[in-house]
Design an enzyme around this catalytic site. Structure first.
Site, PDB file in Angstrom:
ATOM      1  N   HIS A   1      -3.139 -15.221   9.530  1.00  0.00           N
ATOM      2  CA  HIS A   1      -2.850 -14.943   8.316  1.00  0.00           C
ATOM      3  C   HIS A   1      -3.018 -13.286   8.274  1.00  0.00           C
ATOM      4  CE1 HIS A   1      -1.620 -15.104   4.215  1.00  0.00           C
ATOM      5  NE2 HIS A   1      -2.731 -14.896   3.790  1.00  0.00           N
ATOM      6  N   HIS A   2      -4.293 -12.935   8.567  1.00  0.00           N
ATOM      7  CA  HIS A   2      -4.682 -11.705   7.918  1.00  0.00           C
ATOM      8  C   HIS A   2      -5.464 -10.829   9.197  1.00  0.00           C
ATOM      9  CE1 HIS A   2      -5.240  -8.539   4.682  1.00  0.00           C
ATOM     10  NE2 HIS A   2      -6.303  -8.369   5.300  1.00  0.00           N
TER      11      HIS A   2
ATOM     12  N   THR B   1       0.540 -21.195  -0.809  1.00  0.00           N
ATOM     13  CA  THR B   1      -0.566 -20.601  -1.624  1.00  0.00           C
ATOM     14  C   THR B   1      -1.716 -21.504  -1.895  1.00  0.00           C
ATOM     15  OG1 THR B   1      -0.920 -19.100  -3.439  1.00  0.00           O
ATOM     16  CG2 THR B   1       0.680 -20.784  -3.602  1.00  0.00           C
ATOM     17  N   GLU B   2      -2.686 -20.620  -1.739  1.00  0.00           N
ATOM     18  CA  GLU B   2      -4.147 -21.218  -2.055  1.00  0.00           C
ATOM     19  C   GLU B   2      -4.219 -21.793  -3.575  1.00  0.00           C
ATOM     20  OE1 GLU B   2      -7.631 -19.189  -0.088  1.00  0.00           O
ATOM     21  OE2 GLU B   2      -7.824 -18.590  -2.125  1.00  0.00           O
TER      22      GLU B   2
ATOM     23  N   ARG C   1      -4.252 -25.049  -4.299  1.00  0.00           N
ATOM     24  CA  ARG C   1      -5.500 -25.922  -4.244  1.00  0.00           C
ATOM     25  C   ARG C   1      -6.299 -25.401  -5.656  1.00  0.00           C
ATOM     26  NH1 ARG C   1      -7.949 -23.692   0.169  1.00  0.00           N
ATOM     27  NH2 ARG C   1      -6.115 -22.571   0.599  1.00  0.00           N
TER      28      ARG C   1
ATOM     29  N   GLU D   1      -3.790  -3.216   4.741  1.00  0.00           N
ATOM     30  CA  GLU D   1      -4.114  -4.047   5.835  1.00  0.00           C
ATOM     31  C   GLU D   1      -4.498  -3.292   7.052  1.00  0.00           C
ATOM     32  OE1 GLU D   1      -1.717  -7.514   6.348  1.00  0.00           O
ATOM     33  OE2 GLU D   1      -3.072  -8.301   8.022  1.00  0.00           O
TER      34      GLU D   1
ATOM     35  N   ARG E   1     -11.647 -12.363   4.603  1.00  0.00           N
ATOM     36  CA  ARG E   1     -11.066 -11.809   3.326  1.00  0.00           C
ATOM     37  C   ARG E   1     -10.980 -13.075   2.204  1.00  0.00           C
ATOM     38  NH1 ARG E   1      -6.120 -11.941   1.215  1.00  0.00           N
ATOM     39  NH2 ARG E   1      -5.071 -12.667   2.966  1.00  0.00           N
TER      40      ARG E   1
ATOM     41  N   GLU F   1       9.863   3.489   6.622  1.00  0.00           N
ATOM     42  CA  GLU F   1      10.024   2.108   6.894  1.00  0.00           C
ATOM     43  C   GLU F   1      10.684   1.640   8.133  1.00  0.00           C
ATOM     44  OE1 GLU F   1       8.245  -0.545   5.698  1.00  0.00           O
ATOM     45  OE2 GLU F   1       9.341  -1.586   7.655  1.00  0.00           O
TER      46      GLU F   1
ATOM     47  N   HIS G   1      -5.334 -18.762   7.914  1.00  0.00           N
ATOM     48  CA  HIS G   1      -5.030 -19.452   6.482  1.00  0.00           C
ATOM     49  C   HIS G   1      -5.092 -21.022   6.594  1.00  0.00           C
ATOM     50  CE1 HIS G   1      -3.495 -20.488   2.525  1.00  0.00           C
ATOM     51  NE2 HIS G   1      -3.456 -19.327   2.458  1.00  0.00           N
TER      52      HIS G   1
ATOM     53  N   ARG H   1     -11.616 -19.355   3.008  1.00  0.00           N
ATOM     54  CA  ARG H   1     -10.505 -19.767   4.070  1.00  0.00           C
ATOM     55  C   ARG H   1     -11.048 -20.113   5.303  1.00  0.00           C
ATOM     56  NH1 ARG H   1      -6.051 -15.191   2.185  1.00  0.00           N
ATOM     57  NH2 ARG H   1      -5.415 -16.365   0.329  1.00  0.00           N
TER      58      ARG H   1
ATOM     59  N   ALA I   1       0.607  -1.238   0.079  1.00  0.00           N
ATOM     60  CA  ALA I   1      -0.025   0.217   0.072  1.00  0.00           C
ATOM     61  C   ALA I   1       0.904   1.300   0.014  1.00  0.00           C
ATOM     62  CB  ALA I   1      -1.161   0.065   1.408  1.00  0.00           C
TER      63      ALA I   1
ATOM     64  N   GLY J   1      -6.684 -13.324  -2.690  1.00  0.00           N
ATOM     65  CA  GLY J   1      -6.803 -12.121  -3.767  1.00  0.00           C
ATOM     66  C   GLY J   1      -7.182 -10.690  -3.568  1.00  0.00           C
TER      67      GLY J   1
ATOM     68  N   GLY K   1      -0.525 -15.478  -3.227  1.00  0.00           N
ATOM     69  CA  GLY K   1      -1.885 -15.929  -4.415  1.00  0.00           C
ATOM     70  C   GLY K   1      -1.852 -15.019  -5.513  1.00  0.00           C
ATOM     71  N   GLY K   2      -2.312 -13.903  -5.315  1.00  0.00           N
ATOM     72  CA  GLY K   2      -2.435 -12.775  -6.434  1.00  0.00           C
ATOM     73  C   GLY K   2      -3.462 -11.765  -6.087  1.00  0.00           C
TER      74      GLY K   2
HETATM   75  P1  ADP Z   1       0.139  -3.673   3.361  1.00  0.00           P
HETATM   76  O1  ADP Z   1      -0.055  -5.098   2.554  1.00  0.00           O
HETATM   77  O2  ADP Z   1      -1.098  -3.091   4.049  1.00  0.00           O
HETATM   78  O3  ADP Z   1       0.944  -2.738   2.409  1.00  0.00           O
HETATM   79  P2  ADP Z   1       2.492  -4.760   4.662  1.00  0.00           P
HETATM   80  O4  ADP Z   1       2.561  -5.601   5.744  1.00  0.00           O
HETATM   81  O5  ADP Z   1       2.692  -5.057   3.446  1.00  0.00           O
HETATM   82  O6  ADP Z   1       0.960  -3.901   4.515  1.00  0.00           O
HETATM   83  O7  ADP Z   1       3.481  -3.392   5.001  1.00  0.00           O
HETATM   84  C1  ADP Z   1       3.393  -2.722   6.011  1.00  0.00           C
HETATM   85  C2  ADP Z   1       4.842  -1.843   6.332  1.00  0.00           C
HETATM   86  O8  ADP Z   1       4.688  -0.941   6.972  1.00  0.00           O
HETATM   87  C3  ADP Z   1       5.895  -2.993   6.736  1.00  0.00           C
HETATM   88  O9  ADP Z   1       6.726  -2.962   6.156  1.00  0.00           O
HETATM   89  C4  ADP Z   1       6.028  -2.675   8.044  1.00  0.00           C
HETATM   90  O10 ADP Z   1       7.478  -3.067   8.504  1.00  0.00           O
HETATM   91  C5  ADP Z   1       6.018  -0.940   8.058  1.00  0.00           C
HETATM   92  N1  ADP Z   1       5.598  -0.605   9.191  1.00  0.00           N
HETATM   93  C6  ADP Z   1       4.657  -0.829  10.311  1.00  0.00           C
HETATM   94  N2  ADP Z   1       4.890  -0.007  11.695  1.00  0.00           N
HETATM   95  C7  ADP Z   1       5.484   0.995  11.118  1.00  0.00           C
HETATM   96  C8  ADP Z   1       5.951   2.044  11.624  1.00  0.00           C
HETATM   97  N3  ADP Z   1       5.556   2.653  12.868  1.00  0.00           N
HETATM   98  N4  ADP Z   1       6.758   2.991  11.054  1.00  0.00           N
HETATM   99  C9  ADP Z   1       7.321   2.730   9.793  1.00  0.00           C
HETATM  100  N5  ADP Z   1       6.914   1.553   9.218  1.00  0.00           N
HETATM  101  C10 ADP Z   1       6.213   0.729   9.707  1.00  0.00           C
END
Ligand code: ADP
Length: 470
Positions: free
Chosen positions: A404-405, A277-278, A281, A434, A444, A56, A265, A302, A37, A447, A70-71
């Site tokens: 899982h989620h 991965t799903e 199946r 998420e 959820r 990050e 999952h 799931r 995201a 996919g 999955g996808g």
């Molecule tokens: P989404 O699928 O919603 O994009 P992800 O789990 O793939 O979520 O990515 C979320 C990212 O945010 C991860 O790389 C995680 O390490 C990072 N993250 C979580 N908390 C923090 C924070 N407080 N500051 C900076 N990065 C963060």
């Protein structure tokens, strides 16, 4: 010493620095979290002209997205058309609502199901074409898009998006956590506090902030708080999925929804939480229990498949497939490398390796092959009957459900703006992925995570830029 500090302060004030040596920072948009995201939003906002800082906390990007095998579900794409698959946003909407037990926010689902096809275009333009279409649980047609050859989709996307972030020279700060979202006395978000690897805190003033920190599937205190019966489960989640975005946003008044809905999952490796991965199946594997018997339509949602596995002796089962599937589904290569697969030339040999009665497993596979020939699963009503298991080699992977989620999270509207407990927009604050709740309801569909994060990541970025230009 005192003198040095006072010189620093005078200098800092004169030069507009926040502390001695620190530049006072300001930017258009701070995005917290470089998963799917966050990276999608960063690219979109940058391309629309915004100055972006992407934070990050981990030494690597990708979060749970990199683990998504999955996808991406999308309806009405060029790839579906090329494969003569009839699909549309209405059908996608109905499947998603049904899968989520109608607890989903219909407006959010409408936006997702209408606009996911544009995410396929966005990904193609950014080096991640998801050109192969397959079947996932709960989908009434082939709708899940993945890279050619069945490579795991999440990592494929993460690699491409990170490359694009680097090419565009977006200000991505690794090992940097957001610790607080800042708000002024008018209730408007004004920036974030961040902490770098050395533990040094600093403030970034931002006209807009987007939370893209992912879920809380690795935070067992939160798991216990919201669904105590999952306390002893293993998780498939990335270590960074600690729910920090949810906690930070709650502190400034954001509303949360569906927190108790945590997805398990069906097919993870016992004791390890590694995900199978799903698509295995979807492409034709069956599930058998310790008695060598099928016990479910493998392509139900799931939650249902997970419950059906947990009802079996030992709360586990085996995925059974053959060489034909391995050739088609490249995600399986990793499972061989990780030594998760038992293999044999005959069904009887495979049965003995997984300590299942050979005659029973042979009978199960024989009758399943009959269902394939007649295009009808008389035992469990599976409707996608793609692969006959007539020929070896044969393979088995032992699986059990794992966390899982996390479906719940921050309440947002269809522009990805964050809402407070009264349903009002918190000015300047967006959330996508998420970390949000409402799109998936109680369950959820496979996919729909990649669809959700790319679609609302793009929408939130576009809306933030629109507001910046006002
Ligand atoms: P989404 O699928 O919603 O994009 P992800 O789990 O793939 O979520 O990515 C979320 C990212 O945010 C991860 O790389 C995680 O390490 C990072 N993250 C979580 N908390 C923090 C924070 N407080 N500051 C900076 N990065 C963060």
């Amino acid at each position: 010493m005192k003198k040095v500090v006072s010189v620093c302060l005078t200098l800092a004030l004169a030069l507009g620095l926040t502390a001695c040596g620190d530049k006072k920072e300001s930017t258009d948009l701070v995005i917290i979290g470089a998963g799917g995201a966050g990276m999608t939003a960063a690219i979109e906002a940058h391309n629309q002209g915004a100055k972006v800082v992407l934070l990050e906390k981990m030494p690597f990007v990708g979060g749970n997205t990199a683990r998504a095998e999955g996808g991406l579900n999308a309806a009405g794409t060029e790839y579906q058309k090329a494969a003569n698959i009839e699909d549309n946003a209405t059908l996608f909407f109905e499947d998603t609502m049904k899968g989520g037990k109608n607890l989903n926010n219909p407006e959010m689902v409408k936006t997702l199901t209408e606009q996911a096809k544009d995410s396929i275009v966005f990904l193609k333009e950014n080096g991640a074409p998801l050109s192969e279409v397959g079947r996932a649980g709960g989908a009434s047609v082939d709708r899940i898009h993945r890279p050619e050859g069945g490579e795991a989709a999440g990592n494929f996307m993460v690699v491409a998006l990170k490359k694009r972030i680097d090419e565009l020279k977006i200000d991505l700060r690794m090992n940097t956590s957001a610790t607080e979202i800042l708000k002024n006395d008018k209730g408007e978000v004004t920036g974030v506090k961040a902490k770098n690897k050395e533990g040094k805190e600093y403030t970034i003033d931002a006209k807009k902030v987007m939370i893209a920190t992912g879920g809380f599937g690795s935070n067992f205190d939160m798991i216990k708080e919201f669904d105590a019966k999952l306390a002893d489960f293993k998780t498939t989640n990335a270590p960074g999925a600690l729910g920090e975005g949810i906690q930070m946003s709650e502190k400034i008044g954001a509303n949360l929804v569906d927190m108790e809905h945590i997805q398990i999952h069906p097919t993870t490796i016992p004791g390890q939480g590694i995900l199978i991965t799903e698509g295995v199946r979807g492409d034709g594997a069956i599930l058998v229990n310790e008695e060598g018997k099928r016990f479910t339509n493998e392509l139900l949602t799931r939650d249902v498949v997970s419950q059906n596995i947990l009802a079996q002796p030992g709360k586990h089962a085996y995925l059974i497939f053959n060489d034909e599937l391995v050739k088609k589904n490249h995600a399986t290569e990793a499972y061989f490398k990780q030594k998760l697969v038992k293999e044999a030339d005959t069904i009887a040999d495979l049965a003995s390796q997984i300590k299942v009665d050979a005659a029973s497993l042979e009978q199960t596979i024989k009758s399943y092959n009959g269902f394939i020939a007649n295009k009808k699963d008389d035992a469990f009503g599976r409707d996608s009957l793609k692969l006959s298991l007539e020929k070896g080699k044969y393979y088995a992977i032992e699986i059990t459900p794992g966390i899982h989620h996390t479906m719940g999270g921050i309440v947002t509207n269809t522009k990805a703006q964050v809402l407070d407990k009264e349903g009002n927009v918190i000015p300047n604050l967006f959330a996508a992925g998420e970390v949000t709740g409402g799109v998936h309801g109680a369950n959820r569909l496979g996919g729909n995570a990649l669809a959700d994060i790319t679609t609302f990541g793009r929408i939130g970025a576009a809306e933030a830029v629109k507001e910046l230009k006002k």
